[in-house]
Structures are given as structure tokens and as C-alpha cells.
Design an enzyme around this catalytic site. Sequence first.
Site, PDB file in Angstrom:
ATOM      1  N   ARG A  49       7.693  51.488  84.287  1.00 40.03           N
ATOM      2  CA  ARG A  49       8.255  50.148  84.076  1.00 40.03           C
ATOM      3  C   ARG A  49       7.825  49.615  82.708  1.00 40.03           C
ATOM      4  O   ARG A  49       6.618  49.479  82.436  1.00 40.03           O
ATOM      5  CB  ARG A  49       7.765  49.222  85.199  1.00 40.03           C
ATOM      6  N   GLY A  71      10.523  42.084  92.164  1.00 36.61           N
ATOM      7  CA  GLY A  71      11.643  41.802  93.079  1.00 36.61           C
ATOM      8  C   GLY A  71      12.042  43.011  93.913  1.00 36.61           C
ATOM      9  O   GLY A  71      12.362  42.893  95.103  1.00 36.61           O
ATOM     10  N   GLU A  99      -3.104  49.580 120.076  1.00 35.34           N
ATOM     11  CA  GLU A  99      -4.290  50.406 120.385  1.00 35.34           C
ATOM     12  C   GLU A  99      -5.582  49.663 120.030  1.00 35.34           C
ATOM     13  O   GLU A  99      -6.532  50.237 119.506  1.00 35.34           O
ATOM     14  CB  GLU A  99      -4.193  51.782 119.703  1.00 35.34           C
ATOM     15  N   GLY A 100      -5.577  48.356 120.318  1.00 34.58           N
ATOM     16  CA  GLY A 100      -6.741  47.507 120.060  1.00 34.58           C
ATOM     17  C   GLY A 100      -6.598  46.798 118.729  1.00 34.58           C
ATOM     18  O   GLY A 100      -6.683  47.425 117.669  1.00 34.58           O
TER      19      GLY A 100
HETATM   20  C1  LIG Z   1       4.814  48.275 118.047  1.00 30.88           C
HETATM   21  C2  LIG Z   1       3.957  48.264 119.277  1.00 30.88           C
HETATM   22  C3  LIG Z   1       3.880  49.394 120.088  1.00 30.88           C
HETATM   23  C4  LIG Z   1       3.108  49.383 121.261  1.00 30.88           C
HETATM   24  N1  LIG Z   1       3.094  50.484 122.074  1.00 30.88           N
HETATM   25  C5  LIG Z   1       2.395  50.440 123.237  1.00 30.88           C
HETATM   26  C6  LIG Z   1       2.432  51.540 124.161  1.00 30.88           C
HETATM   27  O1  LIG Z   1       3.063  52.569 123.904  1.00 30.88           O
HETATM   28  N2  LIG Z   1       1.767  51.418 125.342  1.00 30.88           N
HETATM   29  C7  LIG Z   1       1.057  50.295 125.668  1.00 30.88           C
HETATM   30  O2  LIG Z   1       0.481  50.256 126.746  1.00 30.88           O
HETATM   31  N3  LIG Z   1       0.997  49.229 124.814  1.00 30.88           N
HETATM   32  C8  LIG Z   1       1.651  49.274 123.624  1.00 30.88           C
HETATM   33  N4  LIG Z   1       1.616  48.209 122.756  1.00 30.88           N
HETATM   34  C9  LIG Z   1       0.880  47.014 123.145  1.00 30.88           C
HETATM   35  C10 LIG Z   1      -0.350  46.734 122.314  1.00 30.88           C
HETATM   36  O3  LIG Z   1      -1.379  47.632 122.649  1.00 30.88           O
HETATM   37  C11 LIG Z   1      -0.726  45.256 122.524  1.00 30.88           C
HETATM   38  O4  LIG Z   1       0.257  44.505 121.835  1.00 30.88           O
HETATM   39  C12 LIG Z   1      -2.107  44.939 121.990  1.00 30.88           C
HETATM   40  O5  LIG Z   1      -3.093  45.512 122.813  1.00 30.88           O
HETATM   41  C13 LIG Z   1      -2.332  43.421 121.911  1.00 30.88           C
HETATM   42  O6  LIG Z   1      -1.995  42.831 123.128  1.00 30.88           O
HETATM   43  P1  LIG Z   1      -1.055  41.534 123.125  1.00 30.88           P
HETATM   44  O7  LIG Z   1       0.181  41.833 122.350  1.00 30.88           O
HETATM   45  O8  LIG Z   1      -0.882  41.091 124.535  1.00 30.88           O
HETATM   46  O9  LIG Z   1      -1.865  40.446 122.316  1.00 30.88           O
HETATM   47  P2  LIG Z   1      -3.048  39.573 122.894  1.00 30.88           P
HETATM   48  O10 LIG Z   1      -3.919  40.336 123.805  1.00 30.88           O
HETATM   49  O11 LIG Z   1      -2.468  38.275 123.364  1.00 30.88           O
HETATM   50  O12 LIG Z   1      -3.874  39.311 121.571  1.00 30.88           O
HETATM   51  C14 LIG Z   1      -3.327  38.498 120.515  1.00 30.88           C
HETATM   52  C15 LIG Z   1      -4.312  38.461 119.388  1.00 30.88           C
HETATM   53  O13 LIG Z   1      -5.520  37.860 119.802  1.00 30.88           O
HETATM   54  C16 LIG Z   1      -6.570  38.349 118.998  1.00 30.88           C
HETATM   55  N5  LIG Z   1      -7.635  38.858 119.865  1.00 30.88           N
HETATM   56  C17 LIG Z   1      -7.520  39.686 120.928  1.00 30.88           C
HETATM   57  N6  LIG Z   1      -8.725  39.948 121.471  1.00 30.88           N
HETATM   58  C18 LIG Z   1      -9.625  39.268 120.732  1.00 30.88           C
HETATM   59  C19 LIG Z   1     -11.046  39.133 120.770  1.00 30.88           C
HETATM   60  N7  LIG Z   1     -11.782  39.779 121.690  1.00 30.88           N
HETATM   61  N8  LIG Z   1     -11.650  38.319 119.859  1.00 30.88           N
HETATM   62  C20 LIG Z   1     -10.908  37.668 118.921  1.00 30.88           C
HETATM   63  N9  LIG Z   1      -9.564  37.779 118.831  1.00 30.88           N
HETATM   64  C21 LIG Z   1      -8.940  38.561 119.703  1.00 30.88           C
HETATM   65  C22 LIG Z   1      -5.978  39.463 118.127  1.00 30.88           C
HETATM   66  O14 LIG Z   1      -5.655  38.956 116.846  1.00 30.88           O
HETATM   67  C23 LIG Z   1      -4.729  39.826 118.856  1.00 30.88           C
HETATM   68  O15 LIG Z   1      -3.732  40.402 118.025  1.00 30.88           O
HETATM   69  C24 LIG Z   1       2.374  48.213 121.579  1.00 30.88           C
HETATM   70  C25 LIG Z   1       2.441  47.078 120.745  1.00 30.88           C
HETATM   71  C26 LIG Z   1       3.215  47.092 119.614  1.00 30.88           C
HETATM   72  C27 LIG Z   1       3.275  45.849 118.757  1.00 30.88           C
END
Ligand SMILES: Cc1cc2nc3c(=O)[nH]c(=O)nc-3n(C[C@H](O)[C@H](O)[C@H](O)COP(=O)(O)OP(=O)(O)OC[C@H]3O[C@@H](n4cnc5c(N)ncnc54)[C@H](O)[C@@H]3O)c2cc1C
Length: 382
Positions: free
Chosen positions: A268, A341, A364-365
Amino acid sequence: MPDKSFLHWPFFEDRHRAVAAGIESWCAANLPVDECDLDGACRDLVRRLGHDGWLKHTAPDHEAAAPLDVRTLCLIRETLARHDALVDFAFAMQGLGAGPISLFGKAEQRQWLARTRSGEAIAAFALTEAQSGSDVANIATCARRDGDGYVLDGEKTWISNAGIADLYVVFARTGEAPGAKGISAFIVPGDAEGLSVAERLDVISPHPLARIVFDGLRVPASAMIGAPGEGFKIAMATLDVFRATVAAAALGFGRRALDETLQRARTRRMFDGALADLQLVQGAIAEMALDIDAAALLVYRAAWTKDSGAARVTREAAMAKLFATERAQRVVDKAVQLHGGDGVRRGHIVERLYRDIRALRIYEGASEVQKVIIARQMLAGG
Ligand SMILES: Cc1cc2nc3c(=O)[nH]c(=O)nc-3n(C[C@H](O)[C@H](O)[C@H](O)COP(=O)(O)OP(=O)(O)OC[C@H]3O[C@@H](n4cnc5c(N)ncnc54)[C@H](O)[C@@H]3O)c2cc1C
């Protein structure tokens, strides 16, 4: 040209370098694929990855006494993610979905692994529910003992591969004790009566994802993985192994973002020179490279530790996932910035990476959960 110098780190053997070269060639020959039909593209990718032998790395071959090699899994995921998020997803879910069977399945249950390793069967891991994502021990889907089997009722959401999976590992409450100690894991075939997709979920980096319902779904007692009440332990041990591979995928996204940025910075033209001549840009590139190398060290430390015989790698995997996903997000953000952009133009590679990396900090957490895991490990003495 992506940096391959890390392949000479002491974590790797010649067989790993051969895998890295092989999967790179496979990507060059097979990607990109048309992703307009998401389900079709995923089925096709799983079939091709299986046919060409890559899926054999997603589950151990117990008969051949070939264990899971986490370094190989990480190298493959890193390379696939550097090329395309969907192919990485297709590969990764075969490992995670079949993971509880790989690690805890009985001999007759392990017959599924021949099918997930060949790409003949697509796997899904069904843990999350609307009211229990991070709070896994709180799941409500129940499995009630009924004669010589169990009857499952409830809902799971955010289930990757839901709708196209031939095999679901489902975690359900069997009630041996309250909370984490009252959950069991079951194998549910994709065509089981009483299993339905209630809602498809559309996300910023699309892959097959849905909410599913179990309505009086009957499985034989032989579908249970491990013993009654061991489901939570099985889920956590599976995530322990595969968490480092999520970090590896993040590393792949980060590497691609850096490669694209280097190319852009060199070519660039601006202010009578190149973007790369500007010292603030050099500072950003240095930070990106540092984030990537540090993430790679944590990813391959976790993988090497597991491969070297550690029973659990809870701390190492949590550190790798937390650091690699958070830093990859930062690296990709810098890449978008330095592309100007073009960086936010729909369809541009760095715009795609910006969307692809985001969910890895949640699933996955979530990152906060990884911090809690690391702190608990440290407070417990290691
Ligand atoms: C694209 C995608 C693919 C997925 N695939 C799978 C799958 O194949 N199988 C499956 O079983 N699940 C799957 N999941 C689910 C995923 O594991 C959950 O979304 C995730 O564990 C978070 O749970 P939740 O969305 O209910 O958020 P919540 O549990 O409501 O948490 C929301 C937010 O709270 C905060 N938080 C949570 N715990 C704490 C803590 N102890 N202290 C401080 N803050 C905290 C974090 O910022 C978190 O993101 C998938 C999710 C996505 C987005």
C-alpha cells in the site's frame, strides 16, 4: 508466506511437520468451497476430510492402540482456520462431538468412531441449554429410567451440527445427586424418534447451529457413556482435551490476519512510501507478531503436556484458550484497522476474520470462565 518457524520448536517431531505440510497441500487443493448451502458444504467438507484421511486424527484408534495426538489436532486446526473457518469447524466438531466416546466409550460404543473418523457420520456435542450455558451443572434436560432404557425430555440450544448430525452426545439429568453429580451422557442417533430441530440459529460466522428438542426420546441403557452421574466429569474432561484446539484455531485466524497485514503494509503506497514505512504501523505489526508467538507457545505447551501423558491439562488448556482467543481478536482488529476501508468491506478476508474469531471467546467456556478455572487451579496448588 505464513511463518512456519514454530514447527522447529521442541514440542514437535518429524511426524508433526509432515502433518503440517500435508494439510497445507490439502487446503491448497480443496479450498475454498462454495458455502452458499451451508449444510451441504459442511457435509461435503466432512466427507472429503474423511476420505483423505484427516478425520482419523479426531479420535483414537483403540484397536491400533493409536491415541489422540493433541499436537496433531492443533496443527490441523491452526492450518484449516488460517484458510477457512467453515472447514476448521467441520473438522473440529468431529473431534468434540465424538470426544466423550473417544475418551470414555465402551467397546461397542466406539464403533461410532470408525464412522466419524471416515466422515461417514457427522457428530454433535449437546450440552448447552437456554438457562445453562456457562453454568453447566444447572442443566434441566432429563433422562428418566424406564424399563431397560431411558427416556429423554428437554431442549438443548447452540448445538453445532444440529440438523445434519448422525450422532449426538447428549448430557441429561439422571438425578443421582443434585447439580454436577446428577448428570449422565448418552449417545443419541440423529434419526432417533423424538428428536427434532426447533429453530436454526444464524450467527455472524455461519455454520449449522440449532436449538433441538427431545420429546419422549427413548434410548437403551447401553447408550449411556460411562456410569450414571458421570456426565459432568465426561463433559469437562472432553473440553479439557479439545479446548487447546479452539486456541489453535484462534491462532490460525491470527496468523492469517498478520499475513494479510504484512502483504498490505508492503504494497500500500502512501506519503511517498509504503504503509510499512510508518513506525506506528511497525509497532502494530510487532505487537501482532508477539501476540501470535506467545499464543502459539501456550497452545503447543498445552498440547505437548497432554501428549506427554498428563491425565488432565486443565490449567494449560484454559490459559491457551483464554490467551489465544483474546489476542487473536486483538490481532484481527489491528489487521482491519491497517486495511482501512477495505478492512470493513463485506467479503474481504480480514472482515471475515473479524467475524470468525468472535465466538471463540464465548464457546467451550467464555474467557471469564477460563480465568476462574485458572485461578482455581492456582489456588489449589497447581
Ligand atoms: C457459535 C457457537 C457454537 C456453539 N456450539 C455449541 C455446541 O456445539 N454444543 C454446546 O453444547 N454448546 C455450544 N455453544 C454454546 C456455548 O458453549 C455457550 O454459548 C457458552 O457456554 C456461554 O453460555 P451462554 O451463551 O448461555 O452465556 P452465559 O452463560 O449467559 O454467559 C454470558 C456471559 O457471562 C459472562 N460470564 C459467564 N460466566 C462468568 C463468570 N463465572 N464470571 C464472570 N463472567 C461470566 C461471560 O462473558 C459470558 O459470555 C455454542 C455457542 C456459540 C456462540
